[in-house]
Write an enzyme that holds these catalytic residues in place. Structure first.
Site, PDB file in Angstrom:
ATOM      1  N   ASP A   1       2.209 -14.708  11.778  1.00 37.07           N
ATOM      2  CA  ASP A   1       1.081 -13.792  11.902  1.00 37.07           C
ATOM      3  C   ASP A   1       1.440 -12.336  11.641  1.00 37.07           C
ATOM      4  OD1 ASP A   1      -0.825 -15.778  12.440  1.00 37.07           O
ATOM      5  OD2 ASP A   1      -0.198 -15.890  14.516  1.00 37.07           O
TER       6      ASP A   1
ATOM      7  N   TYR B   1      -6.949 -17.299  17.502  1.00 36.70           N
ATOM      8  CA  TYR B   1      -5.990 -17.154  18.587  1.00 36.70           C
ATOM      9  C   TYR B   1      -5.835 -15.703  19.009  1.00 36.70           C
ATOM     10  CZ  TYR B   1      -2.589 -20.054  21.044  1.00 36.70           C
ATOM     11  OH  TYR B   1      -1.938 -20.802  21.981  1.00 36.70           O
TER      12      TYR B   1
ATOM     13  N   HIS C   1       3.535 -25.914  22.225  1.00 41.13           N
ATOM     14  CA  HIS C   1       2.176 -26.000  22.765  1.00 41.13           C
ATOM     15  C   HIS C   1       1.607 -27.391  22.492  1.00 41.13           C
ATOM     16  CE1 HIS C   1      -2.049 -24.017  23.172  1.00 41.13           C
ATOM     17  NE2 HIS C   1      -1.845 -24.994  24.019  1.00 41.13           N
TER      18      HIS C   1
HETATM   19 CU   LIG Z   1      -0.738 -22.627  20.927  1.00 39.35          CU
END
Ligand SMILES: [Cu+2]
Length: 699
Positions: free
Chosen positions: A336, A420, A630
């Site tokens: 990102d 996100y 995650h």
């Molecule tokens: Cu995540």
């Protein structure tokens, strides 16, 4: 990398603007405009330039170090040329350039054409355009028609960075810069609600768009079963919505206000070191704050009680590789910072919403794709917070307690990366500790899955909705100067003493220390309590003669799971070790390399470490990796409760005693707490004002 115009090195001289600006000051709006003007001047006037970033080219350390030394000594500072670093395309081509502009001299110093297989970050205007192109394409509309969606259904397009897989076959080539759009619908029963959670309604149609032609080049149909099978789009079953906005909830009604009140204001002072740069002083800390399009917050010249600790601190990179092995998901690996930018994605923070208490906001100026300055208001909030007790002891014989609160200074920035959010914060406390905290929140990136199916690479979080497993791996770049520029990294390990006459009961253990002499990647070993420390071997603690140091507390995480031949692994050069130690080189700032978009690897911290440089008692850089694997939960949907990851730097044999001893005691006259009844009702005032202050101390 091919060179179009050879760079012209220039001698370091003071320039016409240098007296107005500090060498670490973020580019001003005027400097951004001037940089764009000079770049445009290189090309015919009808050339359409797409500016990707116009940012400060930080001075070489060899030049900046004497400047900062003079500044700290209150002496005249040498002139340092102001430069900008400009990345741009000739629009609608793959002609990517990076240029260095001397703002002091008003000229372009170097201008390089990059490529092949080097691609720049996206930008806000481009993302919006790609969204539209995906939805306006006739081929995409024809595929959507097969879904027989209810009349008036709104389609939402989420452009993703395309990723790399090394495939170079016709329409499936990853040689050119592209976007992969994932499509969703808004709840058809509430189509006018622009904030409806479309991630609860994913479609199986995924257009690919060329960043050069800005046209759809192919339309992928996503696998929705438990294997690679692709099914022709068929009538879509609309599932119930799953909204996160408050008006869609039945809100609990038993929450009473908790106000953070600082009646005398905050304990920090903030001043300008340049037009946009800020110096923060707080509780013996002092540092400079910069902000740029890629890293967002950058801290420079961090001192405690006048002692140097860090030359530069920033989040350097992140990689989020996904677990789904099937096309096109196998390319999902977001970088990102390099693909978009933590600065350009920073939220405009709102008083009373994102931080509590007495808040000071910092704003920034970045650039848009036309090369114009782009105001970024309130991208950093600075505030203090109470983090419980700092230290305490009660003498049980007298009943007297000594206790202080743990006040922290927080610099927080929040970035939104499409679905996100990352809440990023530097935190400082009164015990000489620095923390870097990441809170991962926002909405999972979802994809459709057939009803009744489960797969081992993702979690069904809503009917028809799969959230694939993914790793978040961050790299914090730490350029230390613990009591001076020559530092080393050592690691301590605790091992049991062998049984012997000296250790007859087999209970002894000892701690050994190993210096790292060569640049490379190193790992934690919790069974040995392996602890990395940044040390200055030339400065000794007067109490015990040990070198002064700061230790690194980083939580364990699973290293990148993609195999070593995969593009995910090759690209995320930082994701395979807890710690990298490299020798300092100017311009080595980003752990995954300068250009992460569809990168191929071969540049970044792994490559730099492979130089096998000396890192013992030298100018070094420490790269601290941390993250989470995650594995989504149903509770992470429709919006994810913050997952908190924190890295700490704590003094070890740096001070002569607990540095927070001089924090005033925690007393009721200062804290003004109130008694509360058993049913939570507040009573005015309260006893206990002398909880830890002795009226007749012998000292
Ligand atoms: Cu995540």
């Amino acid at each position: 990398m091919s060179v179009q115009n050879a760079p012209v090195p220039l001698p370091l001289v003071g320039g016409k603007n240098s007296s107005l600006q500090h060498p670490l000051g973020p580019l001003t709006a005027a400097e951004i405009s001037e940089s764009a003007r000079l770049i445009k001047g290189l090309w015919p006037s009808n050339t359409d330039i797409q500016f990707k970033s116009i940012t400060l080219r930080e001075p070489n350390k060899a030049d900046l170090t004497p400047f900062l030394a003079a500044e700290h000594a209150g002496q005249p500072t040498p002139n340092i040329e102001r430069r900008s670093f400009v990345v741009y395309y000739i629009r609608n081509t793959d002609k990517l350039h990076e240029a260095i502009v001397s703002l002091s001299l008003g000229k372009v110093e170097s201008n390089l054409r990059l490529g092949p297989n080097i691609h720049s970050n996206t930008d806000g205007e481009e993302i919006i355009r790609v969204e539209q192109i995906a939805l306006e394409d006739e081929g995409v509309k024809a595929e959507i028609a097969k879904l027989q969606l209810p009349e008036g259904t709104v389609i939402i397009s989420d452009p993703w960075i395309y990723g790399s897989d090394g495939v170079n076959e016709g329409l499936f080539t990853d040689e050119k810069r592209m976007f992969q759009c994932f499509l969703y619908i808004r709840d058809p029963n509430n189509s006018s609600e622009a904030d409806s959670n479309h991630y609860a309604m994913p479609l199986s149609i995924s257009p690919v768009i060329s960043a050069e032609t800005m046209k759809v080049t192919r339309i992928d149909i996503l696998p929705t079963g438990a294997d690679h099978t692709i099914k022709e789009p068929s009538p879509y079953k609309v599932q119930p919505p799953n909204e996160y906005i408050p008006e869609a909830q039945t809100l609990r009604t038993d929450l009473k206000p908790l106000n953070v009140v600082q009646p005398e204001g905050a304990s920090f002072q903030i001043s300008n070191f340049s037009e946009l740069g800020r110096t923060v002083t707080w509780q013996k800390w002092s540092f400079k704050v910069g902000f740029n399009i890629r890293e967002g917050m950058v801290l420079y010249d961090v001192h405690y009680a006048g002692r140097p600790l860090f030359y530069r601190l920033s989040l350097s990179d992140m990689s989020i590789p996904y677990a789904d092995p099937r096309h096109p998901f196998h390319k999902k690996a977001a970088f990102d910072l390099g693909d978009a930018g933590a600065g350009i994605m920073a939220n405009n923070l709102q008083l009373g919403c994102d931080c509590l208490g007495s808040i000071h906001y910092l704003s920034a100026v970045l650039n848009d794709d036309k090369g114009e300055p782009l105001d970024m208001p309130n991208v950093i909030c600075i505030h203090e917070q109470d983090n419980g007790i700092g230290w305490k002891h009660t003498n049980y014989r007298t009943g007297r307690a000594a206790v202080v609160r743990n006040r922290e200074l927080v610099l927080q920035s929040i970035i939104t990366v499409s679905n996100y959010e990352y809440i990023l914060a530097f935190q400082f406390n009164q015990a000489g500790e620095v923390m870097y905290e990441v809170r991962a929140t926002g909405i999972l990136s979802t994809q459709p899955i057939d009803e009744g199916i489960s797969v081992p690479w993702g979690t069904v979080v809503h009917p028809g909705v799969l959230a694939s497993h993914h790793q978040h791996i961050f790299s914090l770049r730490v350029d230390p100067m613990i009591d001076g520029p020559a530092n080393r990294v050592v690691f301590d390990e605790a091992h049991p003493m062998p049984r012997s006459d000296f250790n007859p009961h087999g209970v002894g253990y000892s701690v050994s220390q190993t210096p790292i002499t060569t640049s490379g990647g190193y790992d934690l070993d919790f069974d040995a309590n392996r602890t990395f420390k940044i040390q200055n071997a030339a400065v000794r603690n007067p109490v015990n003669g040990q070198p002064v140091a700061y230790k690194i507390h980083a939580p364990p995480f699973q290293k990148i799971l993609a195999d070593k031949d995969s593009f995910h692994f090759k690209r995320a050069e930082f994701a395979d070790h807890n710690i990298y130690v490299t020798s300092y080189k100017d311009d080595e700032l980003y752990a995954g390399g300068k250009y992460t978009n569809q990168s191929r690897g071969g540049t970044g911290v792994r490559s730099w470490a492979d130089r096998k440089d000396n890192v013992l008692d030298d100018d070094i850089v420490v790269w601290v990796q941390f993250g989470i694997n995650h594995v989504p939960r149903v509770e992470d949907f429709p919006v994810m409760p913050c997952e908190i990851i924190k890295v700490s730097f704590k003094p070890v044999n740096f001070f002569e005693k607990n540095p927070a001893l001089d924090v005033p005691p925690s007393v009721q006259s200062f804290n003004k707490s109130v008694l509360t009844s058993a049913n939570g009702e507040a009573a005015v005032g309260g006893a206990g004002g002398a909880c830890c202050v002795k009226e007749n101390s012998k000292l």
